[in-house]
Enzyme design. Structure first.
Site, PDB file in Angstrom:
ATOM      1  N   GLU A   1      -5.496  -1.081  -8.011  1.00 57.96           N
ATOM      2  CA  GLU A   1      -4.460  -0.252  -8.628  1.00 57.96           C
ATOM      3  C   GLU A   1      -3.414  -1.199  -9.217  1.00 57.96           C
ATOM      4  OE1 GLU A   1      -4.483   3.831  -5.996  1.00 57.96           O
ATOM      5  OE2 GLU A   1      -3.392   2.146  -5.144  1.00 57.96           O
TER       6      GLU A   1
ATOM      7  N   SER B   1       0.822  -1.205   0.000  1.00 57.47           N
ATOM      8  CA  SER B   1       0.000   0.000   0.000  1.00 57.47           C
ATOM      9  C   SER B   1       0.858   1.257   0.000  1.00 57.47           C
ATOM     10  CB  SER B   1      -0.917   0.002   1.217  1.00 57.47           C
ATOM     11  OG  SER B   1      -0.196  -0.301   2.369  1.00 57.47           O
TER      12      SER B   1
ATOM     13  N   HIS C   1      -2.710  -3.635  -6.165  1.00 60.32           N
ATOM     14  CA  HIS C   1      -3.130  -3.116  -4.858  1.00 60.32           C
ATOM     15  C   HIS C   1      -4.656  -3.152  -4.741  1.00 60.32           C
ATOM     16  CE1 HIS C   1      -3.506   0.425  -1.877  1.00 60.32           C
ATOM     17  NE2 HIS C   1      -3.352  -0.702  -1.216  1.00 60.32           N
TER      18      HIS C   1
ATOM     19  N   ASN D   1      -4.045   6.021  -1.836  1.00 58.83           N
ATOM     20  CA  ASN D   1      -3.489   6.326  -0.505  1.00 58.83           C
ATOM     21  C   ASN D   1      -2.801   7.688  -0.458  1.00 58.83           C
ATOM     22  OD1 ASN D   1      -4.463   4.172   0.873  1.00 58.83           O
ATOM     23  ND2 ASN D   1      -2.645   2.898   0.628  1.00 58.83           N
TER      24      ASN D   1
HETATM   25  N1  3HC Z   1     -19.483 -10.285   0.574  1.00 60.33           N
HETATM   26  C1  3HC Z   1     -19.071 -10.403   1.838  1.00 60.33           C
HETATM   27  N2  3HC Z   1     -19.465  -9.584   2.824  1.00 60.33           N
HETATM   28  C2  3HC Z   1     -20.332  -8.629   2.520  1.00 60.33           C
HETATM   29  C3  3HC Z   1     -20.821  -8.443   1.216  1.00 60.33           C
HETATM   30  C4  3HC Z   1     -20.352  -9.315   0.206  1.00 60.33           C
HETATM   31  N3  3HC Z   1     -20.690  -9.212  -1.057  1.00 60.33           N
HETATM   32  N4  3HC Z   1     -21.672  -7.392   1.231  1.00 60.33           N
HETATM   33  C5  3HC Z   1     -21.704  -6.929   2.484  1.00 60.33           C
HETATM   34  N5  3HC Z   1     -20.903  -7.664   3.255  1.00 60.33           N
HETATM   35  C6  3HC Z   1     -20.592  -7.465   4.667  1.00 60.33           C
HETATM   36  C7  3HC Z   1     -19.915  -6.135   4.918  1.00 60.33           C
HETATM   37  O1  3HC Z   1     -18.506  -6.203   4.715  1.00 60.33           O
HETATM   38  C8  3HC Z   1     -20.228  -5.911   6.362  1.00 60.33           C
HETATM   39  O2  3HC Z   1     -19.420  -6.760   7.160  1.00 60.33           O
HETATM   40  P1  3HC Z   1     -18.951  -6.337   8.652  1.00 60.33           P
HETATM   41  O3  3HC Z   1     -20.226  -6.093   9.415  1.00 60.33           O
HETATM   42  O4  3HC Z   1     -18.173  -7.510   9.146  1.00 60.33           O
HETATM   43  O5  3HC Z   1     -18.134  -5.104   8.486  1.00 60.33           O
HETATM   44  C9  3HC Z   1     -21.630  -6.394   6.449  1.00 60.33           C
HETATM   45  O6  3HC Z   1     -21.776  -7.374   5.411  1.00 60.33           O
HETATM   46  C10 3HC Z   1     -22.620  -5.309   6.351  1.00 60.33           C
HETATM   47  O7  3HC Z   1     -22.547  -4.744   5.134  1.00 60.33           O
HETATM   48  P2  3HC Z   1     -23.499  -3.552   4.739  1.00 60.33           P
HETATM   49  O8  3HC Z   1     -24.378  -4.053   3.656  1.00 60.33           O
HETATM   50  O9  3HC Z   1     -24.147  -2.963   5.934  1.00 60.33           O
HETATM   51  O10 3HC Z   1     -22.498  -2.485   4.255  1.00 60.33           O
HETATM   52  P3  3HC Z   1     -22.257  -2.134   2.762  1.00 60.33           P
HETATM   53  O11 3HC Z   1     -22.119  -3.380   1.979  1.00 60.33           O
HETATM   54  O12 3HC Z   1     -23.286  -1.169   2.357  1.00 60.33           O
HETATM   55  O13 3HC Z   1     -20.845  -1.381   2.791  1.00 60.33           O
HETATM   56  C11 3HC Z   1     -18.527  -1.172   2.861  1.00 60.33           C
HETATM   57  C12 3HC Z   1     -19.766  -1.863   3.477  1.00 60.33           C
HETATM   58  C13 3HC Z   1     -18.291  -1.683   1.442  1.00 60.33           C
HETATM   59  C14 3HC Z   1     -17.352  -1.562   3.735  1.00 60.33           C
HETATM   60  C15 3HC Z   1     -18.767   0.374   2.791  1.00 60.33           C
HETATM   61  O14 3HC Z   1     -19.055   0.864   4.057  1.00 60.33           O
HETATM   62  C16 3HC Z   1     -17.557   1.114   2.235  1.00 60.33           C
HETATM   63  O15 3HC Z   1     -17.351   1.203   1.032  1.00 60.33           O
HETATM   64  N6  3HC Z   1     -16.721   1.645   3.157  1.00 60.33           N
HETATM   65  C17 3HC Z   1     -15.496   2.331   2.762  1.00 60.33           C
HETATM   66  C18 3HC Z   1     -14.402   1.294   2.639  1.00 60.33           C
HETATM   67  C19 3HC Z   1     -13.129   1.880   2.095  1.00 60.33           C
HETATM   68  O16 3HC Z   1     -12.988   3.066   1.863  1.00 60.33           O
HETATM   69  N7  3HC Z   1     -12.161   0.992   1.885  1.00 60.33           N
HETATM   70  C20 3HC Z   1     -10.851   1.401   1.434  1.00 60.33           C
HETATM   71  C21 3HC Z   1      -9.938   1.467   2.600  1.00 60.33           C
HETATM   72  S1  3HC Z   1      -8.336   1.988   2.142  1.00 60.33           S
HETATM   73  C22 3HC Z   1      -7.555   0.603   1.657  1.00 60.33           C
HETATM   74  O17 3HC Z   1      -8.048  -0.492   1.716  1.00 60.33           O
HETATM   75  C23 3HC Z   1      -6.165   0.791   1.156  1.00 60.33           C
HETATM   76  C24 3HC Z   1      -5.169   0.181   2.091  1.00 60.33           C
HETATM   77  O18 3HC Z   1      -3.901   0.238   1.446  1.00 60.33           O
HETATM   78  C25 3HC Z   1      -5.069   0.873   3.398  1.00 60.33           C
END
Ligand code: 3HC
Length: 292
Positions: free
Chosen positions: A152, A119, A140, A190
């Site tokens: 990415e 990352s 990524h 990032n």
């Molecule tokens: N498969 C598996 N699990 C699923 C799913 C699927 N298709 N759909 C939903 N779920 C899970 C969710 O992950 C969540 O699990 P949790 O309670 O254990 O967290 C649960 O079911 C509830 O899901 P919801 O339907 O309520 O939530 P949404 O699906 O609407 O959205 C999200 C969840 C996608 C995490 C949304 O909130 C989001 O997009 N958040 C922002 C995440 C983000 O920005 N990620 C990037 C981080 S930075 C990064 O990764 C880079 C690194 O280098 C640091």
């Protein structure tokens, strides 16, 4: 170049997610961890996530069973010998990554593509220990891998054109939407996201608003699916701290410097959701903002 078998080194949050999406897309996957405890924890996470996808009717029960049938696990890196692509998702430590790829060079064939899910490090630095730098590329993924559409794909100045194209097509084949990135610390997302998250902490430090209100503001006012503190806890405060340090070292700009509050929380082992406490406490039914 054809990809059939994918090795995933590391079965943490990212590795287990990558293994899932690759297996769901029909690839044979072998996932490796350094010890049995980490491997079992990662595989449990993977199974829970696939079950959630079934519960949410994103995939059928049979898809889950087929995917699980395609995932093999091991503690032994030698089992990556017939992989066409290896994706490294181990600890964000340059020496550890270089050491892993140096071992893989002895194990894999000369045509295996070496991808890193780093990352914040650059692909060219990771490839430094190798004579075949052209086979290295960045893939990524974003957390949670199963839900986030972006990958990415990172081309260093030495990445072979066909290696980059194959990695890009692989990401598309997983159902992801890849973007091409230059090999610079933080790539696209990032580089923009980390200073934003750090600014949210600085806003809290200067008393602009509470944790909940800053989160609510960015969720309701800017359309972010999660406010910055919920996202920080989700990504991991230790992970963010580590990435910020690497970026600060690279760019020397204050906006990448970890704020004091972040350092304090990490020193107190408040890593976010994974440790049960970060900017929120996760012991009850709903997350509760902590008193800071
Ligand atoms: N498969 C598996 N699990 C699923 C799913 C699927 N298709 N759909 C939903 N779920 C899970 C969710 O992950 C969540 O699990 P949790 O309670 O254990 O967290 C649960 O079911 C509830 O899901 P919801 O339907 O309520 O939530 P949404 O699906 O609407 O959205 C999200 C969840 C996608 C995490 C949304 O909130 C989001 O997009 N958040 C922002 C995440 C983000 O920005 N990620 C990037 C981080 S930075 C990064 O990764 C880079 C690194 O280098 C640091």
């Amino acid at each position: 170049m054809t990809i059939q078998k994918v090795g995933v080194a590391g079965c943490g949050i990212m590795g287990s997610g990558i293994a899932q999406v690759a297996a769901l897309s029909g690839y044979d996957v072998i996932v490796r961890e350094v010890n049995k405890t980490l491997l079992d924890t990662g595989l449990d996470k993977l199974k829970i996530s696939l079950s959630k996808a079934v519960d949410k009717e994103k995939i059928a029960q049979q898809d889950m069973e087929d995917a699980l049938g395609r995932i093999h696990d091991t503690l032994n890196l030698e089992e990556f010998s017939d992989c066409d692509l290896v994706i490294e998702a181990i600890v964000e430590d340059l020496d550890a990554k270089k050491e892993l790829f140096a071992s893989l060079e002895d194990i894999c064939s000369g045509s295996t593509i070496f991808a890193s899910n780093t990352s914040s490090l650059t692909i060219s630095k990771i490839a430094e220990s190798s004579d075949k730098t052209g086979r290295f590329v960045g893939l990524h993924f974003f957390n949670p891998v199963i839900q986030m559409p972006l990958v990415e794909v990172v081309k260093s100045s030495e990445t072979d054109e066909d290696v980059f194209d194959t990695a890009y097509e692989f990401a598309e084949d997983l159902g992801k939407k890849p973007i091409a990135c230059k090999d610079e610390t933080g790539f696209v997302v990032n580089r923009l996201l980390v200073p934003f998250l750090l600014d949210a902490i600085r806003s809290l430090e200067s008393g602009i608003a509470s944790i909940t209100d800053i989160d609510k503001g960015m969720h309701l006012g800017a359309g972010h699916p999660m406010g910055p503190f919920t996202l920080l806890d989700y990504v991991g405060l230790d992970t963010t701290h580590h990435i910020a340090n690497i970026m600060y070292e690279e760019f020397g700009e204050e906006r990448f410097a970890p704020p004091k509050l972040l350092t304090k929380l990490v020193e107190n082992e408040m890593y976010g959701k994974k440790s049960g406490r970060g900017f929120y406490e996760y012991t009850g039914e709903k997350p509760v903002p902590v008193e800071l």
